[in-house]
Design a protein around this motif. Structure first.
Motif, PDB file in Angstrom:
ATOM      1  N   PRO A 115       0.798  -1.230   0.000  1.00 51.89           N
ATOM      2  CA  PRO A 115       0.000   0.000   0.000  1.00 51.89           C
ATOM      3  C   PRO A 115       0.833   1.283   0.000  1.00 51.89           C
ATOM      4  O   PRO A 115       0.431   2.285  -0.587  1.00 51.89           O
ATOM      5  CB  PRO A 115      -0.826  -0.103   1.285  1.00 51.89           C
ATOM      6  CG  PRO A 115      -0.859  -1.553   1.609  1.00 51.89           C
ATOM      7  CD  PRO A 115       0.429  -2.123   1.098  1.00 51.89           C
ATOM      8  N   MET A 116       2.007   1.262   0.630  1.00 49.48           N
ATOM      9  CA  MET A 116       2.876   2.445   0.661  1.00 49.48           C
ATOM     10  C   MET A 116       3.386   2.783  -0.743  1.00 49.48           C
ATOM     11  O   MET A 116       3.458   3.952  -1.123  1.00 49.48           O
ATOM     12  CB  MET A 116       4.052   2.217   1.610  1.00 49.48           C
ATOM     13  CG  MET A 116       3.654   2.079   3.068  1.00 49.48           C
ATOM     14  SD  MET A 116       3.048   3.614   3.764  1.00 49.48           S
ATOM     15  CE  MET A 116       4.575   4.515   3.863  1.00 49.48           C
ATOM     16  N   VAL A 117       3.740   1.751  -1.518  1.00 53.07           N
ATOM     17  CA  VAL A 117       4.230   1.957  -2.881  1.00 53.07           C
ATOM     18  C   VAL A 117       3.105   2.490  -3.755  1.00 53.07           C
ATOM     19  O   VAL A 117       3.297   3.432  -4.524  1.00 53.07           O
ATOM     20  CB  VAL A 117       4.817   0.653  -3.467  1.00 53.07           C
ATOM     21  CG1 VAL A 117       5.182   0.822  -4.931  1.00 53.07           C
ATOM     22  CG2 VAL A 117       6.019   0.195  -2.663  1.00 53.07           C
ATOM     23  N   LYS A 118       1.910   1.901  -3.627  1.00 57.81           N
ATOM     24  CA  LYS A 118       0.761   2.379  -4.402  1.00 57.81           C
ATOM     25  C   LYS A 118       0.473   3.844  -4.095  1.00 57.81           C
ATOM     26  O   LYS A 118       0.220   4.644  -4.996  1.00 57.81           O
ATOM     27  CB  LYS A 118      -0.477   1.532  -4.096  1.00 57.81           C
ATOM     28  CG  LYS A 118      -0.494   0.194  -4.767  1.00 57.81           C
ATOM     29  CD  LYS A 118      -1.818  -0.486  -4.480  1.00 57.81           C
ATOM     30  CE  LYS A 118      -1.958  -1.742  -5.287  1.00 57.81           C
ATOM     31  NZ  LYS A 118      -3.258  -2.376  -5.072  1.00 57.81           N
ATOM     32  N   LYS A 119       0.531   4.200  -2.825  1.00 60.79           N
ATOM     33  CA  LYS A 119       0.248   5.582  -2.420  1.00 60.79           C
ATOM     34  C   LYS A 119       1.283   6.532  -3.021  1.00 60.79           C
ATOM     35  O   LYS A 119       0.944   7.582  -3.549  1.00 60.79           O
ATOM     36  CB  LYS A 119       0.241   5.692  -0.900  1.00 60.79           C
ATOM     37  CG  LYS A 119      -0.101   7.065  -0.404  1.00 60.79           C
ATOM     38  CD  LYS A 119      -0.170   7.114   1.104  1.00 60.79           C
ATOM     39  CE  LYS A 119      -0.524   8.523   1.547  1.00 60.79           C
ATOM     40  NZ  LYS A 119      -0.587   8.638   2.993  1.00 60.79           N
ATOM     41  N   GLU A 120       2.564   6.163  -2.946  1.00 62.26           N
ATOM     42  CA  GLU A 120       3.624   7.030  -3.457  1.00 62.26           C
ATOM     43  C   GLU A 120       3.519   7.231  -4.971  1.00 62.26           C
ATOM     44  O   GLU A 120       3.820   8.297  -5.480  1.00 62.26           O
ATOM     45  CB  GLU A 120       4.994   6.438  -3.119  1.00 62.26           C
ATOM     46  CG  GLU A 120       6.134   7.359  -3.478  1.00 62.26           C
ATOM     47  CD  GLU A 120       7.462   6.894  -2.930  1.00 62.26           C
ATOM     48  OE1 GLU A 120       8.470   7.148  -3.602  1.00 62.26           O
ATOM     49  OE2 GLU A 120       7.485   6.284  -1.852  1.00 62.26           O
ATOM     50  N   LEU A 121       3.054   6.199  -5.693  1.00 60.21           N
ATOM     51  CA  LEU A 121       2.931   6.292  -7.145  1.00 60.21           C
ATOM     52  C   LEU A 121       1.560   6.794  -7.599  1.00 60.21           C
ATOM     53  O   LEU A 121       1.310   6.934  -8.793  1.00 60.21           O
ATOM     54  CB  LEU A 121       3.222   4.929  -7.779  1.00 60.21           C
ATOM     55  CG  LEU A 121       4.652   4.418  -7.598  1.00 60.21           C
ATOM     56  CD1 LEU A 121       4.780   3.008  -8.127  1.00 60.21           C
ATOM     57  CD2 LEU A 121       5.648   5.344  -8.281  1.00 60.21           C
ATOM     58  N   GLY A 122       0.653   7.015  -6.650  1.00 52.34           N
ATOM     59  CA  GLY A 122      -0.668   7.522  -6.994  1.00 52.34           C
ATOM     60  C   GLY A 122      -1.590   6.467  -7.597  1.00 52.34           C
ATOM     61  O   GLY A 122      -2.493   6.791  -8.351  1.00 52.34           O
ATOM     62  N   ILE A 123      -1.358   5.204  -7.246  1.00 53.88           N
ATOM     63  CA  ILE A 123      -2.186   4.099  -7.752  1.00 53.88           C
ATOM     64  C   ILE A 123      -3.307   3.850  -6.744  1.00 53.88           C
ATOM     65  O   ILE A 123      -3.032   3.607  -5.570  1.00 53.88           O
ATOM     66  CB  ILE A 123      -1.348   2.819  -7.939  1.00 53.88           C
ATOM     67  CG1 ILE A 123      -0.204   3.080  -8.929  1.00 53.88           C
ATOM     68  CG2 ILE A 123      -2.226   1.658  -8.399  1.00 53.88           C
ATOM     69  CD1 ILE A 123       0.815   1.964  -8.999  1.00 53.88           C
ATOM     70  N   PRO A 124      -4.568   3.913  -7.165  1.00 52.76           N
ATOM     71  CA  PRO A 124      -5.670   3.656  -6.231  1.00 52.76           C
ATOM     72  C   PRO A 124      -5.554   2.277  -5.581  1.00 52.76           C
ATOM     73  O   PRO A 124      -5.112   1.317  -6.210  1.00 52.76           O
ATOM     74  CB  PRO A 124      -6.921   3.745  -7.110  1.00 52.76           C
ATOM     75  CG  PRO A 124      -6.505   4.589  -8.275  1.00 52.76           C
ATOM     76  CD  PRO A 124      -5.057   4.272  -8.499  1.00 52.76           C
TER      77      PRO A 124
END
Length: 74
Positions: free
Chosen positions: A30-39
């Motif tokens: 979830p941290m990687v998704k958040k940093e890349l702007g991926i829902p």
């Protein structure tokens, strides 16, 4: 199937392409998704890296030429 076809088309255009199978674990974080702007509801399916290769590779011509792409409406 889409990733496989995209890979073939990239190679045909002289680009390098590689399917990164282990990236599933990284992009599930979830941290990687958040940093890349991926829902959060999105899931990685087939990560491909496409770019210009550092060097030339030898290419052997296939005796089975592909037909030109086209859509026929009936």
């Amino acid at each position: 199937m889409v990733a496989g076809n995209l890979h073939l088309l990239a190679e045909e255009e002289g680009l390098g392409c590689c399917w990164i199978g282990e990236a599933h674990n990284i992009f599930a974080d979830p941290m990687v998704k958040k940093e890349l702007g991926i829902p959060e509801k999105y899931a990685l399916v087939a990560p491909l890296i496409i770019g210009h290769p550092a060097g030339k590779k030898s290419v052997t011509e296939s005796p089975n030429k592909r037909k030109p792409f086209g859509i026929i409406f009936i």
